[in-house]
Motif scaffolding. Structure first.
Motif, PDB file in Angstrom:
ATOM      1  N   VAL A  21     -24.507  -1.042  47.400  1.00  0.00           N
ATOM      2  CA  VAL A  21     -24.280  -2.114  46.428  1.00  0.00           C
ATOM      3  C   VAL A  21     -23.313  -1.615  45.356  1.00  0.00           C
ATOM      4  O   VAL A  21     -23.660  -0.783  44.529  1.00  0.00           O
ATOM      5  CB  VAL A  21     -25.604  -2.566  45.771  1.00  0.00           C
ATOM      6  N   ALA A  69     -30.230   2.443  47.210  1.00  0.00           N
ATOM      7  CA  ALA A  69     -31.594   2.020  46.856  1.00  0.00           C
ATOM      8  C   ALA A  69     -32.093   0.946  47.812  1.00  0.00           C
ATOM      9  O   ALA A  69     -33.273   0.679  47.914  1.00  0.00           O
ATOM     10  CB  ALA A  69     -31.617   1.491  45.419  1.00  0.00           C
ATOM     11  N   MET A  70     -31.150   0.301  48.508  1.00  0.00           N
ATOM     12  CA  MET A  70     -31.545  -0.758  49.438  1.00  0.00           C
ATOM     13  C   MET A  70     -31.846  -0.126  50.785  1.00  0.00           C
ATOM     14  O   MET A  70     -30.949   0.369  51.456  1.00  0.00           O
ATOM     15  CB  MET A  70     -30.392  -1.750  49.599  1.00  0.00           C
ATOM     16  N   GLY A  71     -33.116  -0.117  51.175  1.00  0.00           N
ATOM     17  CA  GLY A  71     -33.465   0.596  52.409  1.00  0.00           C
ATOM     18  C   GLY A  71     -34.029  -0.318  53.477  1.00  0.00           C
ATOM     19  O   GLY A  71     -34.817   0.104  54.296  1.00  0.00           O
ATOM     20  N   GLN A  72     -33.639  -1.595  53.439  1.00  0.00           N
ATOM     21  CA  GLN A  72     -34.229  -2.542  54.379  1.00  0.00           C
ATOM     22  C   GLN A  72     -33.678  -2.331  55.782  1.00  0.00           C
ATOM     23  O   GLN A  72     -32.505  -2.026  55.960  1.00  0.00           O
ATOM     24  CB  GLN A  72     -33.968  -3.966  53.898  1.00  0.00           C
ATOM     25  N   ALA A  80     -32.648  -4.053  58.318  1.00  0.00           N
ATOM     26  CA  ALA A  80     -31.420  -4.677  58.805  1.00  0.00           C
ATOM     27  C   ALA A  80     -30.171  -3.979  58.238  1.00  0.00           C
ATOM     28  O   ALA A  80     -29.160  -3.850  58.924  1.00  0.00           O
ATOM     29  CB  ALA A  80     -31.403  -6.151  58.432  1.00  0.00           C
ATOM     30  N   LEU A  81     -30.283  -3.532  57.001  1.00  0.00           N
ATOM     31  CA  LEU A  81     -29.122  -2.894  56.366  1.00  0.00           C
ATOM     32  C   LEU A  81     -28.880  -1.492  56.919  1.00  0.00           C
ATOM     33  O   LEU A  81     -27.739  -1.066  57.091  1.00  0.00           O
ATOM     34  CB  LEU A  81     -29.334  -2.800  54.854  1.00  0.00           C
ATOM     35  N   VAL A 120     -32.551   6.792  51.214  1.00  0.00           N
ATOM     36  CA  VAL A 120     -32.941   5.755  50.255  1.00  0.00           C
ATOM     37  C   VAL A 120     -33.235   6.407  48.905  1.00  0.00           C
ATOM     38  O   VAL A 120     -33.973   7.383  48.817  1.00  0.00           O
ATOM     39  CB  VAL A 120     -34.173   4.964  50.770  1.00  0.00           C
ATOM     40  N   LYS A 121     -32.623   5.865  47.848  1.00  0.00           N
ATOM     41  CA  LYS A 121     -32.889   6.336  46.495  1.00  0.00           C
ATOM     42  C   LYS A 121     -34.250   5.807  46.057  1.00  0.00           C
ATOM     43  O   LYS A 121     -34.560   4.666  46.414  1.00  0.00           O
ATOM     44  CB  LYS A 121     -31.849   5.784  45.511  1.00  0.00           C
ATOM     45  N   ASN A 163     -31.561  -0.404  39.200  1.00  0.00           N
ATOM     46  CA  ASN A 163     -31.101  -0.596  40.574  1.00  0.00           C
ATOM     47  C   ASN A 163     -32.130  -0.038  41.564  1.00  0.00           C
ATOM     48  O   ASN A 163     -32.500  -0.693  42.548  1.00  0.00           O
ATOM     49  CB  ASN A 163     -29.747   0.118  40.725  1.00  0.00           C
ATOM     50  N   ILE A 164     -32.624   1.151  41.274  1.00  0.00           N
ATOM     51  CA  ILE A 164     -33.556   1.807  42.195  1.00  0.00           C
ATOM     52  C   ILE A 164     -34.922   1.114  42.190  1.00  0.00           C
ATOM     53  O   ILE A 164     -35.527   0.889  43.237  1.00  0.00           O
ATOM     54  CB  ILE A 164     -33.662   3.313  41.865  1.00  0.00           C
ATOM     55  N   GLY A 166     -34.592  -2.069  43.985  1.00  0.00           N
ATOM     56  CA  GLY A 166     -34.490  -1.760  45.406  1.00  0.00           C
ATOM     57  C   GLY A 166     -35.868  -1.550  46.011  1.00  0.00           C
ATOM     58  O   GLY A 166     -36.194  -2.112  47.064  1.00  0.00           O
ATOM     59  N   ALA A 167     -36.713  -0.776  45.318  1.00  0.00           N
ATOM     60  CA  ALA A 167     -38.060  -0.489  45.829  1.00  0.00           C
ATOM     61  C   ALA A 167     -38.863  -1.791  45.950  1.00  0.00           C
ATOM     62  O   ALA A 167     -39.565  -2.023  46.936  1.00  0.00           O
ATOM     63  CB  ALA A 167     -38.766   0.488  44.897  1.00  0.00           C
ATOM     64  N   ASN A 203     -37.348  -3.890  48.779  1.00  0.00           N
ATOM     65  CA  ASN A 203     -37.627  -3.291  50.088  1.00  0.00           C
ATOM     66  C   ASN A 203     -39.060  -3.629  50.502  1.00  0.00           C
ATOM     67  O   ASN A 203     -39.330  -3.903  51.673  1.00  0.00           O
ATOM     68  CB  ASN A 203     -37.435  -1.768  50.056  1.00  0.00           C
ATOM     69  N   SER A 235     -39.164  -7.207  51.535  1.00  0.00           N
ATOM     70  CA  SER A 235     -38.514  -7.338  52.836  1.00  0.00           C
ATOM     71  C   SER A 235     -39.437  -6.854  53.961  1.00  0.00           C
ATOM     72  O   SER A 235     -39.531  -7.476  55.015  1.00  0.00           O
ATOM     73  CB  SER A 235     -37.215  -6.539  52.827  1.00  0.00           C
ATOM     74  N   ASP A 236     -40.141  -5.747  53.718  1.00  0.00           N
ATOM     75  CA  ASP A 236     -41.089  -5.229  54.722  1.00  0.00           C
ATOM     76  C   ASP A 236     -42.176  -6.260  55.015  1.00  0.00           C
ATOM     77  O   ASP A 236     -42.592  -6.441  56.148  1.00  0.00           O
ATOM     78  CB  ASP A 236     -41.776  -3.950  54.207  1.00  0.00           C
ATOM     79  N   THR A 269     -34.149 -10.286  54.934  1.00  0.00           N
ATOM     80  CA  THR A 269     -33.224  -9.322  54.325  1.00  0.00           C
ATOM     81  C   THR A 269     -32.839  -9.836  52.935  1.00  0.00           C
ATOM     82  O   THR A 269     -32.392 -10.968  52.795  1.00  0.00           O
ATOM     83  CB  THR A 269     -31.975  -9.141  55.193  1.00  0.00           C
ATOM     84  N   TYR A 271     -29.201  -7.713  46.607  1.00  0.00           N
ATOM     85  CA  TYR A 271     -29.155  -7.934  45.166  1.00  0.00           C
ATOM     86  C   TYR A 271     -27.883  -7.318  44.625  1.00  0.00           C
ATOM     87  O   TYR A 271     -27.255  -6.492  45.275  1.00  0.00           O
ATOM     88  CB  TYR A 271     -30.399  -7.380  44.473  1.00  0.00           C
ATOM     89  N   ILE A 273     -25.313  -5.968  41.208  1.00  0.00           N
ATOM     90  CA  ILE A 273     -25.221  -4.801  40.331  1.00  0.00           C
ATOM     91  C   ILE A 273     -25.846  -5.171  38.990  1.00  0.00           C
ATOM     92  O   ILE A 273     -25.585  -6.253  38.468  1.00  0.00           O
ATOM     93  CB  ILE A 273     -23.738  -4.430  40.155  1.00  0.00           C
TER      94      ILE A 273
END
Lengths: 124, 205
Positions: free
Chosen positions: A56, A86-89, A91-92, A106-107, B119-120, B123-124, B127, B130-131, B136, B139, B141
């Motif tokens: 991103v 940070a995006m660990g999905q 599909a990505l 993944v961060k 951001n992190i 993301g968590a 994610n 999404s799980d 999917t 997002y 910045i």
């Protein structure tokens, strides 16, 4: 000779953190880029041994992290790129690996995870 | 609001569960980044009429560091982190390994550290979502502004009022290094996305 790394991340903080971790382990940071377009340009110019790539980032000329991986692979099919995002999905991750990335971190990460991944892709 | 858009109690339960799982993962990510203990209070999930938003966020003149992220992809919405200046400095100094009193809030590296933290953590959270859903979720910045709550409310009102007269509000409170943080993590999923999420997760109204 130390392996040369190009760090790509829009966040100055993360570029600084990755550079500190990798320098301590004897890698040379040959350049930094803060968006996908800059990453592609610098790859051509610097020919690094390995690239760490965020996903991103601000889009420059429609190039985000995954698109930058594709562009770099066109320039150099042997390019070694490790995604640090940070995006660990699922599909990505699949998309990035299909684009040519060699690993996906993944961060937040443990410094050792980054070092191991980079050592592995450069074959150290 | 028409019936189609109404959110039932079973929907609310699901949102609470999403909030709990997401916040748990976000807290783990934050603890790893800060290298210290991070606790979260159970997320508060509410449906609130837009005109009551101000009561939840407190005094409109309070100044916060507002970090804002757009959520897109198969789920759309907006995430806000609100941190009072004191807490923002504690987080920033911990990330940078500096003393809190040495932090200059205008410093580019400090602002970058805060944005990267958001951001992190986002993301968590995403994610986890999404799980759970198999969707999917992308997002953007984070952007950072230092502003009064009143300004944020105006912005939210304009954003949300286009779609709905109610807002789904998932609020999480943090405790970092045993200090109760005054900040909030707010997630405003849009109504269309919620409907998709409920459908995917098999919850009927």
């Amino acid at each position: 000779m130390a392996s040369r790394v190009l760090i790509v991340d829009d966040a100055l903080f993360m570029r600084r953190m990755l550079a500190d971790i990798l320098k301590k382990e004897g890698f040379e940071i040959c350049g930094e880029a803060e968006n996908g377009k800059e990453a592609v340009d610098k790859y051509g110019e610097l020919k690094p041994d390995v690239v760490t790539m965020d996903i991103v980032m601000p889009k420059m000329e429609e190039i985000d992290g995954v698109a930058a991986v594709r562009e770099i692979m066109k320039i150099d099919p042997q390019a070694k790129i490790v995604i640090v995002s940070a995006m660990g999905q699922h599909a990505l991750v699949v998309e990035a690996i299909q684009a040519g990335a060699k690993d996906f971190i993944v961060k937040p990460f443990q410094p050792s995870r980054v070092v191991e991944a980079i050592r592995r892709v450069v074959g150290e | 609001m028409d019936n189609e858009k109404r959110i039932s109690l079973s929907h609310l339960d699901l949102l609470k569960e999403i909030g709990t799982v997401g916040a748990g993962r976000a807290a783990t990510a934050l603890a790893e980044m800060l290298n210290c203990k991070v606790d979260i209070t159970l997320p508060e999930t509410k449906i609130i009429p837009l005109e009551s938003l101000d009561k939840i966020l407190g005094n409109p003149e309070d100044v916060y560091f507002v970090l804002d992220i757009g959520v897109e992809g198969e789920i759309g919405g907006r995430i806000f982190f609100l941190l009072p200046p004191k807490e923002a400095k504690i987080l920033g100094s911990t990330l940078l390994g500096q003393q809190t009193e040495d932090i200059d809030t205008e410093d580019v590296l400090f602002q970058s550290a805060l944005k990267e933290m958001v951001n992190i953590v986002t993301g968590a959270y995403m994610n986890a979502l999404s799980d759970m859903s198999g969707l999917t979720i992308m997002y953007g910045i984070p952007s950072l502004a230092i502003d009064m709550v009143g300004a944020l409310l105006d912005f939210l009102f304009i954003q949300i009022a286009q779609h709905s007269d109610e807002a789904i509000f998932i609020k999480t409170q943090l405790k970092v290094k045993d200090i109760e943080f005054e900040g909030f993590f707010l997630f405003f999923p849009d109504i269309e996305s919620l409907r998709k999420l409920f459908e995917v997760l098999g919850v009927k109204g």
